[in-house]
Structure formats: C-alpha cells, structure tokens
Design a protein around this motif. Structure first.
Motif, PDB file in Angstrom:
ATOM      1  N   MET A 117       0.724  -1.354   0.120  1.00 45.33           N
ATOM      2  CA  MET A 117      -0.080   0.071  -0.018  1.00 45.33           C
ATOM      3  C   MET A 117       0.784   1.244  -0.128  1.00 45.33           C
ATOM      4  SD  MET A 117      -3.207  -0.475  -0.289  1.00 45.33           S
ATOM      5  CE  MET A 117      -3.883   0.952   0.472  1.00 45.33           C
ATOM      6  N   ARG A 118       2.070   1.302   0.530  1.00 46.79           N
ATOM      7  CA  ARG A 118       2.982   2.621   0.874  1.00 46.79           C
ATOM      8  C   ARG A 118       3.093   2.544  -0.656  1.00 46.79           C
ATOM      9  NH1 ARG A 118       3.489   5.967   4.239  1.00 46.79           N
ATOM     10  NH2 ARG A 118       5.774   6.118   4.311  1.00 46.79           N
ATOM     11  N   GLN A 119       3.467   1.863  -1.531  1.00 48.61           N
ATOM     12  CA  GLN A 119       4.137   1.871  -2.871  1.00 48.61           C
ATOM     13  C   GLN A 119       2.884   2.585  -3.720  1.00 48.61           C
ATOM     14  OE1 GLN A 119       5.830  -1.807  -4.076  1.00 48.61           O
ATOM     15  NE2 GLN A 119       7.004  -1.858  -2.359  1.00 48.61           N
ATOM     16  N   THR A 120       1.711   2.694  -3.458  1.00 48.26           N
ATOM     17  CA  THR A 120       0.700   3.020  -4.414  1.00 48.26           C
ATOM     18  C   THR A 120       0.531   4.450  -4.099  1.00 48.26           C
ATOM     19  OG1 THR A 120      -1.066   2.565  -2.921  1.00 48.26           O
ATOM     20  CG2 THR A 120      -0.492   0.778  -4.317  1.00 48.26           C
ATOM     21  N   ILE A 121      -0.351   4.902  -4.988  1.00 50.33           N
ATOM     22  CA  ILE A 121      -0.710   6.353  -5.106  1.00 50.33           C
ATOM     23  C   ILE A 121      -1.988   6.591  -3.959  1.00 50.33           C
ATOM     24  CG2 ILE A 121      -2.455   6.181  -6.744  1.00 50.33           C
ATOM     25  CD1 ILE A 121      -1.573   8.782  -7.737  1.00 50.33           C
ATOM     26  N   PHE A 122      -2.537   5.511  -3.662  1.00 54.03           N
ATOM     27  CA  PHE A 122      -3.539   5.654  -2.771  1.00 54.03           C
ATOM     28  C   PHE A 122      -3.344   6.437  -1.160  1.00 54.03           C
ATOM     29  CE2 PHE A 122      -6.463   4.262   0.857  1.00 54.03           C
ATOM     30  CZ  PHE A 122      -7.471   4.660   0.515  1.00 54.03           C
ATOM     31  N   GLU A 123      -2.082   5.984  -0.785  1.00 54.62           N
ATOM     32  CA  GLU A 123      -1.781   6.578   0.545  1.00 54.62           C
ATOM     33  C   GLU A 123      -1.677   8.047   0.624  1.00 54.62           C
ATOM     34  OE1 GLU A 123      -0.757   6.278   4.544  1.00 54.62           O
ATOM     35  OE2 GLU A 123      -1.303   4.312   3.536  1.00 54.62           O
ATOM     36  N   TRP A 124      -0.834   8.664  -0.452  1.00 55.14           N
ATOM     37  CA  TRP A 124      -0.423   9.982  -0.525  1.00 55.14           C
ATOM     38  C   TRP A 124      -1.699  10.859  -1.048  1.00 55.14           C
ATOM     39  CZ3 TRP A 124      -0.120  12.965  -4.876  1.00 55.14           C
ATOM     40  CH2 TRP A 124      -0.015  12.375  -5.780  1.00 55.14           C
ATOM     41  N   LEU A 125      -2.579  10.134  -1.744  1.00 52.99           N
ATOM     42  CA  LEU A 125      -3.717  10.946  -2.230  1.00 52.99           C
ATOM     43  C   LEU A 125      -4.920  11.122  -1.300  1.00 52.99           C
ATOM     44  CD1 LEU A 125      -4.625  12.315  -5.086  1.00 52.99           C
ATOM     45  CD2 LEU A 125      -5.632   9.909  -5.590  1.00 52.99           C
ATOM     46  N   PHE A 126      -4.990   9.930  -0.523  1.00 51.34           N
ATOM     47  CA  PHE A 126      -6.049   9.878   0.604  1.00 51.34           C
ATOM     48  C   PHE A 126      -5.635  11.059   1.676  1.00 51.34           C
ATOM     49  CE2 PHE A 126      -6.273   8.494   5.050  1.00 51.34           C
ATOM     50  CZ  PHE A 126      -7.832   8.815   5.406  1.00 51.34           C
ATOM     51  N   ASN A 127      -4.372  11.168   2.098  1.00 51.02           N
ATOM     52  CA  ASN A 127      -3.928  12.041   3.033  1.00 51.02           C
ATOM     53  C   ASN A 127      -4.057  13.391   2.540  1.00 51.02           C
ATOM     54  OD1 ASN A 127      -3.116  10.507   5.529  1.00 51.02           O
ATOM     55  ND2 ASN A 127      -1.686   9.653   4.044  1.00 51.02           N
ATOM     56  N   ALA A 128      -3.779  13.722   1.229  1.00 47.15           N
ATOM     57  CA  ALA A 128      -3.937  15.113   0.812  1.00 47.15           C
ATOM     58  C   ALA A 128      -5.346  15.651   0.644  1.00 47.15           C
ATOM     59  CB  ALA A 128      -3.323  15.104  -0.623  1.00 47.15           C
ATOM     60  N   VAL A 129      -6.140  14.826   0.370  1.00 46.17           N
ATOM     61  CA  VAL A 129      -7.613  15.012   0.383  1.00 46.17           C
ATOM     62  C   VAL A 129      -8.107  15.080   1.570  1.00 46.17           C
ATOM     63  CG1 VAL A 129     -10.026  13.966  -0.114  1.00 46.17           C
ATOM     64  CG2 VAL A 129      -8.073  13.782  -2.040  1.00 46.17           C
ATOM     65  N   ALA A 130      -7.709  14.482   2.704  1.00 45.32           N
ATOM     66  CA  ALA A 130      -8.148  14.349   4.027  1.00 45.32           C
ATOM     67  C   ALA A 130      -7.516  15.683   4.684  1.00 45.32           C
ATOM     68  CB  ALA A 130      -7.403  13.304   4.955  1.00 45.32           C
ATOM     69  N   CYS A 131      -6.294  16.024   4.277  1.00 49.13           N
ATOM     70  CA  CYS A 131      -5.626  17.521   4.904  1.00 49.13           C
ATOM     71  C   CYS A 131      -6.685  18.650   4.258  1.00 49.13           C
ATOM     72  CB  CYS A 131      -4.342  17.585   4.060  1.00 49.13           C
ATOM     73  SG  CYS A 131      -3.651  19.179   4.687  1.00 49.13           S
ATOM     74  N   PHE A 132      -6.985  18.479   3.000  1.00 45.96           N
ATOM     75  CA  PHE A 132      -7.861  19.545   2.367  1.00 45.96           C
ATOM     76  C   PHE A 132      -9.229  19.722   3.098  1.00 45.96           C
ATOM     77  CE2 PHE A 132     -11.230  20.739  -0.632  1.00 45.96           C
ATOM     78  CZ  PHE A 132     -11.123  22.129  -0.791  1.00 45.96           C
ATOM     79  N   LEU A 133      -9.913  18.474   3.099  1.00 41.80           N
ATOM     80  CA  LEU A 133     -11.289  18.424   3.963  1.00 41.80           C
ATOM     81  C   LEU A 133     -11.093  18.542   5.250  1.00 41.80           C
ATOM     82  CD1 LEU A 133     -12.655  14.980   2.439  1.00 41.80           C
ATOM     83  CD2 LEU A 133     -13.125  17.211   1.750  1.00 41.80           C
ATOM     84  N   TYR A 134     -10.088  18.541   6.146  1.00 48.16           N
ATOM     85  CA  TYR A 134     -10.270  18.894   7.433  1.00 48.16           C
ATOM     86  C   TYR A 134      -9.999  20.353   7.770  1.00 48.16           C
ATOM     87  CZ  TYR A 134     -10.356  14.805  10.280  1.00 48.16           C
ATOM     88  OH  TYR A 134     -10.930  13.564  11.079  1.00 48.16           O
ATOM     89  N   LEU A 135      -9.115  20.929   6.923  1.00 43.60           N
ATOM     90  CA  LEU A 135      -8.777  22.250   6.797  1.00 43.60           C
ATOM     91  C   LEU A 135     -10.002  23.199   6.369  1.00 43.60           C
ATOM     92  CD1 LEU A 135      -5.250  22.515   5.799  1.00 43.60           C
ATOM     93  CD2 LEU A 135      -6.065  22.451   8.025  1.00 43.60           C
TER      94      LEU A 135
END
Length: 183
Positions: free
Chosen positions: A105-123
């Motif tokens: 999972m760490r090698q896929t795009i999902f991990e960083w894309l999810f965290n970027a979206v979560a960052c935007f949503l929370y802020l």
C-alpha cells in the motif's frame, strides 16, 4: 584480528518486537505486525485516528443540539471526520494484520492521495465550522454562560486544523516514499 560489523536484518515495519509481542519466554500473535505501531508512519496514523475520533465524539455528544443552528458546517465537519476516521482505521487494521499489505500500500498512489484529500477536507471543514461557531454560537454563549456547545465546538475546529496538518505531513511523507520507490 577483529571482525567487521555484523549486519542484522530487521523484520519489515519496525524493530525487534515487530512480529507479535513477547509474553514471558515466547512470542504471542506473531501473525500481527504490532511493530508497525511504533514506527513513524504508525504513530502518525495513530494520531490521525485518535484526534479524528475525538473530533467525531465531541461533535456527536455536544454539537447535535446546536446542529440546526450551525447548519451545513456541522454536517460537513461530521462527514469529514467520519470518512477520514473510517479510512484511517481500516489502513491501520490492514497494516497491523499484514506487513506485506503495508509494504504494498505504501508503494501505491492511494496513501498520499487519501492524506492530501483528508488534509484539504479537514482544513476547509474547520474553517467553515469556525465561522459558523463564531457567528451563530458565540451570541448564545454570551447570553447563557454555561452553554457547552460553543467552547466544545471551538475545540473541535482547532483540533480539526491540527488533524488537517498531520494529514498534510503524512501526505508529504507518503509522496516522498512513493517517489523514492519510482526513481
């Protein structure tokens, strides 16, 4: 004549206790990747889950009575906290149950894309909730000093900013990890 340094390979995901945990003289639950929780990535995920869970529980316990007053800002933050908490909890569960899943999972795009979206949503949800709290709940708090919704919702949007920043840091670290694997 002295020997050179001895190379010791550690199991994926952490240090000496990465596989299971030591109980008396043997290891228990070696199928679990408990050591993941002590790594930098594991600690960040635990912080995201605990702070997201705190936001969600405070919203449900103290904010439901004022949800109609705050409008869509309340529901937007509750949706953000619920979605991000669920995904983070699923990732932690998968990573603890399988070190192979963690590596894949760490090698896929999902991990960083999810965290970027979560960052935007929370802020963004924190800024909307902060505006609604200060416009709609503060006047009620001035009139009723024991009005619990105002200080609690203020704490929620401050914690939301912190969780958003943590997700942003996690997105950056995940992106760096992803890019280092590609190049």
């Amino acid at each position: 004549m002295s020997r050179g340094p001895t190379i010791v390979r550690m199991p994926p995901g952490g240090g000496a206790n990465a596989r299971g945990f030591k109980c008396c003289c043997c290891r228990c639950c070696e199928c679990l990747n408990i050591g993941y929780l002590t790594t930098q990535h594991g600690l960040i995920k635990l912080c995201e889950a605990m702070l997201g869970g705190l936001c969600q529980s405070l919203l449900v316990k103290y904010g439901m009575s004022a949800a109609g007053t705050m409008g869509s800002a309340f529901h937007g933050f509750l949706t953000t906290a619920s979605a991000c908490l669920l995904t983070t909890a699923l990732l932690i569960t998968c990573y603890v149950l399988s070190s192979k899943t963690q590596q894949l999972m760490r090698q896929t795009i999902f991990e960083w894309l999810f965290n970027a979206v979560a960052c935007f949503l929370y802020l963004s949800a924190s800024s909307c909730l902060g505006l609604a709290v200060n416009i709609y709940l503060y006047p009620q708090y001035v009139l009723m000093p024991m009005y619990a919704a105002y200080p609690t919702m203020t704490a929620v949007y401050y914690i939301g900013v912190v969780v958003g920043i943590i997700h942003g840091v996690d997105a950056y670290l995940s992106y760096k990890y992803y890019k280092n694997l590609i190049y």
